[in-house]
Design an enzyme around this catalytic site. Structure first.
Site, PDB file in Angstrom:
ATOM      1  N   ASN A   1       0.911  -1.319   0.089  1.00 14.16           N
ATOM      2  CA  ASN A   1       0.223  -0.427   0.012  1.00 14.16           C
ATOM      3  C   ASN A   1       0.769   0.814  -0.514  1.00 14.16           C
ATOM      4  O   ASN A   1       0.692   2.684  -0.490  1.00 14.16           O
ATOM      5  CB  ASN A   1      -0.660  -0.518   0.846  1.00 14.16           C
ATOM      6  CG  ASN A   1      -0.058  -0.590   2.504  1.00 14.16           C
ATOM      7  OD1 ASN A   1       0.320  -1.249   2.975  1.00 14.16           O
ATOM      8  ND2 ASN A   1      -0.287   1.043   3.748  1.00 14.16           N
ATOM      9  N   HIS A   2       2.203   1.415   0.285  1.00 15.12           N
ATOM     10  CA  HIS A   2       2.892   2.617   0.239  1.00 15.12           C
ATOM     11  C   HIS A   2       3.467   2.663  -0.869  1.00 15.12           C
ATOM     12  O   HIS A   2       4.584   3.697  -1.144  1.00 15.12           O
ATOM     13  CB  HIS A   2       4.308   2.177   1.373  1.00 15.12           C
ATOM     14  CG  HIS A   2       3.136   2.355   2.804  1.00 15.12           C
ATOM     15  ND1 HIS A   2       2.183   3.415   3.311  1.00 15.12           N
ATOM     16  CD2 HIS A   2       3.496   1.595   4.013  1.00 15.12           C
ATOM     17  CE1 HIS A   2       1.880   3.154   4.415  1.00 15.12           C
ATOM     18  NE2 HIS A   2       2.363   2.328   4.771  1.00 15.12           N
TER      19      HIS A   2
ATOM     20  N   HIS B   1      -0.596  -8.981   0.692  1.00 13.33           N
ATOM     21  CA  HIS B   1       0.399  -7.999   1.432  1.00 13.33           C
ATOM     22  C   HIS B   1      -1.103  -6.757   1.971  1.00 13.33           C
ATOM     23  O   HIS B   1      -1.599  -6.537   1.368  1.00 13.33           O
ATOM     24  CB  HIS B   1       0.783  -6.813   0.195  1.00 13.33           C
ATOM     25  CG  HIS B   1       1.157  -5.396   1.661  1.00 13.33           C
ATOM     26  ND1 HIS B   1       2.864  -5.455   2.203  1.00 13.33           N
ATOM     27  CD2 HIS B   1       0.964  -4.804   1.409  1.00 13.33           C
ATOM     28  CE1 HIS B   1       2.613  -5.211   2.650  1.00 13.33           C
ATOM     29  NE2 HIS B   1       1.358  -3.955   2.648  1.00 13.33           N
TER      30      HIS B   1
ATOM     31  N   HIS C   1       4.127  -5.967   9.564  1.00 12.40           N
ATOM     32  CA  HIS C   1       4.808  -5.572  10.280  1.00 12.40           C
ATOM     33  C   HIS C   1       5.450  -7.012  11.696  1.00 12.40           C
ATOM     34  O   HIS C   1       5.637  -6.962  12.480  1.00 12.40           O
ATOM     35  CB  HIS C   1       5.857  -4.679  10.548  1.00 12.40           C
ATOM     36  CG  HIS C   1       5.854  -4.046   9.385  1.00 12.40           C
ATOM     37  ND1 HIS C   1       5.811  -2.526   9.515  1.00 12.40           N
ATOM     38  CD2 HIS C   1       5.030  -4.454   8.317  1.00 12.40           C
ATOM     39  CE1 HIS C   1       5.901  -1.734   8.472  1.00 12.40           C
ATOM     40  NE2 HIS C   1       5.216  -2.762   7.608  1.00 12.40           N
TER      41      HIS C   1
HETATM   42 FE   LIG Z   1       4.939  -2.576   5.526  1.00 12.28          FE
HETATM   43 FE   LIG Z   2       1.985  -2.109   4.038  1.00 16.00          FE
END
Ligand SMILES: [Fe+2]
Ligand SMILES: [Fe+2]
Length: 270
Positions: free
Chosen positions: A67-68, A149, A176
């Site tokens: 998403n980043h 993800h 994470h």
């Molecule tokens: Fe991440």
């Molecule tokens: Fe992410």
């Protein structure tokens, strides 16, 4: 053959940790391929060409995103290049970059790596289930590794079971936080809900503690300091996949979690 899959690499400390540990791991394990999620590699948000090249020269073969992906807009032309960097494949047609790549491992095995992004508690995006269907059909017979993800553990498990027998491995990223459920599904697919991260241990999912605590206590977004020295260990979360190269069927999966003392000058951010 063995594949090492490394969790989200966070900022400079994460990159330095990969550079410190990966050459030794490659020497002792003879990995056919090393994959790392790089969506937080540039200062915690996104990836740039120099930070990607740092990971690649440390021994990473393929970088996945999430998403980043778009946090550092300078990455867009690099995503359209031949670079072994992929973003989630279930963005709308016409989105820059690619969601799947086929590479050759160190012994020449053809390996497809796919990235899909979940939709639960995340930005709206096309179906990861239908997206994976189409991509996997195009690489039948090869070793197939899927980075899922996603935020929701249930969505990741559902996708893994949906792809059971069609993917060699389905490995979760994004939270994470490492999970303890590495296992082989009945159809042979290797699955792990989340591999974790490579980043400062004494943090909130890799980010600066003071800023994150304030954000939750006050409900006001706080911009973290651009750079702060990392004290304490850097966590290195990864998973070793053993896969039968001829059939692409999973053989075994086990976590490899290490800690590395931050060296003076290692910083979060940057
Ligand atoms: Fe991440
Ligand atoms: Fe992410």
């Amino acid at each position: 053959m063995k594949v090492l899959f490394i969790g989200d690499v966070v900022g400079r400390a994460g990159r330095e940790c990969v550079a410190a540990l990966l050459p030794g791991l490659r020497a002792s394990h003879d990995f056919e391929l090393v994959v790392a999620n790089g969506e937080n590699a540039a200062g915690g948000f996104g990836l740039t060409r120099p930070t990607a090249e740092e990971l690649l020269s440390a021994g990473v073969d393929v970088i996945t995103l999430g998403n980043h992906t778009w946090a550092q807009r300078e990455i867009i032309p690099y995503l359209d290049s031949e670079a072994p960097v992929i973003r989630p494949l279930n963005y709308p047609p016409g989105t820059p970059g690619k969601g799947m790549i086929v590479v050759r491992g160190r012994q020449g095995t053809e390996i497809a790596i796919l990235s899909v992004m979940g939709r639960t508690f995340m930005e709206p995006i096309d179906s990861p289930f239908r997206g994976a269907d189409a991509a996997l059909a195009s690489v039948e017979g090869k070793v197939r590794i899927v980075d899922v993800h996603a935020e929701a553990t249930s969505e990741k498990a559902a996708l893994a079971h949906y792809l059971d027998g069609r993917a060699s491995a389905v490995i979760g990223t994004h939270t994470h936080v490492p999970t303890a459920d590495a296992r082989q599904l009945p159809g042979g697919t290797l699955f792990l809900t989340d591999v974790g991260m490579v980043g400062p241990r004494d943090s909130v999912i890799g980010a600066d503690v003071d800023s994150m605590v304030q954000r939750f206590v006050r409900q006001i977004p706080v911009r973290p300091p651009k750079s702060r020295e990392v004290r304490g260990p850097v966590t290195f979360n990864s998973v070793i996949l053993e896969i039968e190269p001829s059939s692409g069927r999973g053989v075994s999966i086990r976590r490899l979690d290490l800690e590395h003392e931050a060296r003076p000058g290692w910083r979060r951010g940057e």
